[in-house]
Write a protein that holds these residues in place. Structure first.
Motif, short mmCIF file in Angstrom:
data_model
loop_
_atom_site.label_atom_id
_atom_site.label_comp_id
_atom_site.label_asym_id
_atom_site.label_seq_id
_atom_site.Cartn_x
_atom_site.Cartn_y
_atom_site.Cartn_z
N GLN A 3 0.68 -1.04 0.24
CA GLN A 3 -0.02 0.15 -0.28
C GLN A 3 1.38 1.53 -0.10
O GLN A 3 1.80 1.70 0.95
CB GLN A 3 -0.99 -0.15 1.23
N ILE A 4 0.35 2.53 -0.52
CA ILE A 4 0.70 3.17 -0.58
C ILE A 4 0.21 4.42 0.25
O ILE A 4 -1.20 4.66 -0.12
CB ILE A 4 1.32 4.07 -1.58
N SER A 5 0.21 5.03 1.69
CA SER A 5 -0.04 5.48 2.84
C SER A 5 -0.26 7.34 2.42
O SER A 5 1.17 7.84 2.71
CB SER A 5 0.16 5.00 3.92
N ILE A 6 -0.80 7.89 2.00
CA ILE A 6 -1.19 9.47 2.10
C ILE A 6 -1.53 9.98 4.29
O ILE A 6 -2.42 9.58 3.82
CB ILE A 6 -1.53 9.87 1.20
N SER A 7 -1.04 10.83 4.56
CA SER A 7 -2.03 10.64 6.00
C SER A 7 -1.34 12.18 6.56
O SER A 7 -0.11 13.07 6.22
CB SER A 7 -1.18 9.76 6.55
N HIS A 8 -2.55 12.91 6.41
CA HIS A 8 -1.97 14.26 6.52
C HIS A 8 -1.20 15.48 6.05
O HIS A 8 -1.11 16.29 6.30
CB HIS A 8 -1.85 14.11 8.11
N LEU A 9 -1.74 15.15 4.21
CA LEU A 9 -1.13 15.75 3.32
C LEU A 9 -1.33 17.38 3.39
O LEU A 9 -2.96 17.35 3.13
CB LEU A 9 -0.70 15.80 2.26
N SER A 10 -1.03 17.89 3.21
CA SER A 10 -1.18 19.66 2.80
C SER A 10 0.22 19.85 2.30
O SER A 10 1.64 19.86 2.13
CB SER A 10 -0.78 20.44 4.48
N PHE A 11 -0.37 21.24 1.28
CA PHE A 11 1.28 21.92 0.92
C PHE A 11 0.43 22.54 -0.51
O PHE A 11 -0.84 22.43 -0.32
CB PHE A 11 1.40 20.81 -0.70
N ASP A 23 -4.79 18.83 4.93
CA ASP A 23 -4.78 17.58 5.35
C ASP A 23 -5.73 16.77 4.65
O ASP A 23 -6.61 16.01 5.29
CB ASP A 23 -6.16 17.46 6.38
N VAL A 24 -4.44 16.13 3.58
CA VAL A 24 -5.60 14.57 3.09
C VAL A 24 -4.82 13.63 3.29
O VAL A 24 -4.14 13.35 3.67
CB VAL A 24 -5.03 14.92 1.56
N SER A 25 -5.81 12.61 3.97
CA SER A 25 -4.89 11.18 3.86
C SER A 25 -6.51 10.38 3.07
O SER A 25 -7.35 10.32 3.13
CB SER A 25 -5.77 10.93 5.35
N PHE A 26 -5.40 9.28 2.49
CA PHE A 26 -5.90 8.10 1.66
C PHE A 26 -5.28 6.94 1.51
O PHE A 26 -3.62 7.19 1.73
CB PHE A 26 -6.90 8.57 0.57
N THR A 27 -5.49 5.87 1.24
CA THR A 27 -4.37 4.26 1.01
C THR A 27 -4.78 4.11 -0.36
O THR A 27 -6.84 4.36 -0.42
CB THR A 27 -5.02 3.99 2.28
N ILE A 28 -3.80 4.06 -1.24
CA ILE A 28 -3.69 3.29 -2.44
C ILE A 28 -3.48 2.01 -2.22
O ILE A 28 -2.07 1.91 -1.90
CB ILE A 28 -3.29 4.28 -3.38
N VAL A 60 3.06 12.85 6.30
CA VAL A 60 3.50 11.36 5.80
C VAL A 60 3.26 11.34 4.68
O VAL A 60 1.86 11.18 3.88
CB VAL A 60 3.46 10.70 7.15
N ILE A 61 4.04 10.39 3.98
CA ILE A 61 3.58 9.05 2.30
C ILE A 61 4.85 8.31 3.26
O ILE A 61 6.28 8.00 2.75
CB ILE A 61 3.98 9.98 1.10
N THR A 62 4.28 7.11 3.10
CA THR A 62 4.38 6.01 3.44
C THR A 62 4.33 4.70 1.77
O THR A 62 3.61 4.66 1.47
CB THR A 62 4.03 5.27 4.36
N ASN A 190 -12.46 18.07 -1.66
CA ASN A 190 -11.71 16.79 -0.60
C ASN A 190 -11.43 15.68 -2.30
O ASN A 190 -11.25 15.90 -3.15
CB ASN A 190 -12.65 16.33 0.60
N ILE A 191 -10.25 14.35 -1.62
CA ILE A 191 -10.29 13.64 -2.32
C ILE A 191 -10.45 12.70 -2.35
O ILE A 191 -11.10 11.99 -0.96
CB ILE A 191 -8.21 13.69 -2.14
N ASP A 192 -11.40 11.84 -3.40
CA ASP A 192 -12.29 11.12 -3.46
C ASP A 192 -12.19 9.47 -3.58
O ASP A 192 -11.50 10.16 -5.43
CB ASP A 192 -13.71 11.35 -3.47
N ILE A 193 -12.10 8.55 -3.51
CA ILE A 193 -11.27 6.82 -4.45
C ILE A 193 -12.44 6.65 -4.59
O ILE A 193 -13.40 6.17 -3.23
CB ILE A 193 -9.88 6.43 -2.78
#
Length: 492
Positions: A3-11, A23-28, A60-62, A190-193
């Motif tokens: 998985q690719i995890s995006i947690s509380h991303l701001s830019f 404050d974007v968070s989701f998982t791919i 964080v991007i993991t 928001n960002i939606d999957i």
């Protein structure tokens, strides 16, 4: 599968007042075939570059895979194509590369040609083949369709359908439907999957939007009724309260205890109604924020004095000794919406340039109506520079109307003060579209008008051209657009 995890991303970009992401968070999952959509300027390419680590961000991007960005930057296109492939990845067996080329309908012999001699479509296919040779890579594929003709898009979508592990930015609806199994959308808030292809996402999006519209309407009615009821109850309470000090009736003193009790009950009911009203208002405020309002566009077609605008008979074009078109015959009449289709290099743009009066050697008969007013959208937008006000004056179009159309196509007001050089490719194309829509013309000549244009804007343009159909001839590789709009086809 990982998985690719995006947690509380701001830019946000330097000197920008608003965050692109907050404050974007989701998982791919890394085996997904993920389509990536959203309005031009929402940050799709920016997000891909954040994954690549090209910008500083908070959050964080993991990930457990390496990212590879497409299109790969070619430093020296004069090198052999095989050398270009080796520069991307050289630890492969030749049969593996030949297999990928075969899946993309390319002959192995082109590896021995300089890369710059390949067509743009062939270059796109070769780079995709090279990138998919790499193991343990998650590919970030940014708008590969802009240099692909209709046939090329079908081949590449079938190729990607057999692959997995990528994010694909594309605005071509048919292309996305054929090769993705999840959709990542950047919305207003928001960002939606979602699981499924573009059509699945669109169906769910429309259903959610309709639900919110219905809820909004219901809550508006409820709020109005609660306001009226609360006001009536408050008035009754005040009237009862005043009666405590009223005159005696038949020598009897008013029962102030009973009246006070009734007044208190009515005040309590009034407060309860207001509380329900505030809850309804809070619920309403959560609705409609994520709906992209696709305002209706306008076009100003002009009726021509005759039914026939242009006719061509046995038309042939050539550049030097190289023939481009041969023995082409066609007519353009009022109300026609003619799509010119054919592989890259077949002469589509050359035909439009000839109709615009450019001095291209030709033979045969070409008759253009006298005093024919034309509006043209070029394929290339690199000439755009300076601010929008100066551009509108040079093009002799109404600045207010021009900017209104751009707003309807998703421009923010702050874009109006920027130099067009800083615009994205999609925003530059929208400038050309807005300028053409401002022009009153007998015939509209549009050369790949949808390149880089987001899906929502494509739908807006389709609806406009169906509602107020102009006479037009266009080159486009978006199959959905052609299917919806074209009344005739010229196939080269």
């Amino acid at each position: 599968m990982s998985q690719i995890s995006i947690s509380h991303l701001s830019f946000n970009y330097e000197n920008s007042y608003e965050n692109i992401f907050e404050d974007v968070s989701f998982t791919i999952d890394t085996n997904w075939k993920l389509g990536f959509i959203g309005r031009n300027g929402r940050g799709k390419t920016t997000f891909l570059k954040l994954l690549m680590g090209l910008y500083d961000y908070t959050g964080v991007i993991t990930k457990t895979v390496d990212f590879e960005y497409f299109p790969f930057e070619i430093q020296n296109p004069s090198l052999l194509t095989s050398t270009i492939v080796d520069a991307i990845y050289d630890d492969y067996e030749i049969w593996e590369l030949q297999r990928e080329l075969s899946l993309l309908s390319l002959e192995p012999e082109l590896l021995n040609r300089p890369f710059q001699t390949l067509s743009r479509g062939e270059q796109t296919k070769v780079l995709l083949a090279a990138l998919f040779l790499k193991p343990h890579q998650f590919l970030l594929i940014d708008e590969p369709t802009n240099h692909l003709d209709l046939d090329g898009r079908q081949i590449v979508s079938a190729y990607l359908n057999k692959k997995q592990g990528f994010i694909l930015v594309s605005h071509d609806r048919a292309f996305l439907d054929n090769c993705v199994d999840h959709v990542l959308s950047i919305n207003k808030m928001n960002i939606d999957i979602q699981k499924g292809n573009y059509s699945t996402w669109l169906f769910n999006k429309q259903r959610q939007d309709q639900f919110e519209f219905n809820q909004d309407k219901k809550l508006k009615q409820e709020i109005g009724q609660l306001k009226t009821a609360a006001k009536q109850t408050e008035n009754w309470s005040n009237a009862v309260e005043k009666s405590k000090n009223g005159q005696r009736v038949s020598g009897l003193r008013p029962d102030r205890g009973h009246i006070g009790h009734q007044s208190a009950k009515m005040m309590k009911r009034s407060k309860s109604l207001k509380k329900r009203q505030h809850k309804s208002i809070e619920s309403k405020e959560k609705l409609l924020k994520n709906i992209d309002w696709a305002d209706t566009l306008q076009i100003r077609p002009r009726a021509y004095q005759k039914d026939r605008l242009i006719s061509a008979n046995n038309l042939s074009l050539c550049y030097g000794d190289r023939p481009i078109l041969k023995d082409l015959s066609f007519e353009i009449n009022q109300g026609d919406r003619i799509a010119i289709i054919g592989p890259n290099g077949s002469g589509k743009s050359s035909l439009l340039k000839l109709l615009l009066g450019e001095l291209i050697p030709f033979s045969g008969n070409l008759n253009l109506g006298s005093q024919l007013q034309l509006s043209h959208i070029p394929q290339d937008t690199h000439f755009l520079t300076g601010d929008l006000r100066h551009y509108s004056r040079c093009e002799e179009i109404d600045e207010s109307l021009f900017k209104t159309i751009l707003r309807k196509l998703g421009f923010n007001r702050e874009q109006f003060e920027k130099d067009m050089k800083s615009f994205s490719e999609g925003q530059k194309k929208k400038v050309c579209l807005a300028r053409s829509l401002c022009q009153s013309a007998h015939l509209y000549l549009w050369d790949e008008p949808l390149n880089y244009i987001d899906v929502l804007s494509r739908v807006q343009i389709e609806e406009l051209l169906l509602k107020t159909p102009p006479t037009m001839i266009f080159v486009e590789h978006d199959q959905s657009f052609i299917d919806h709009l074209a009344t005739k086809i010229i196939e080269l």
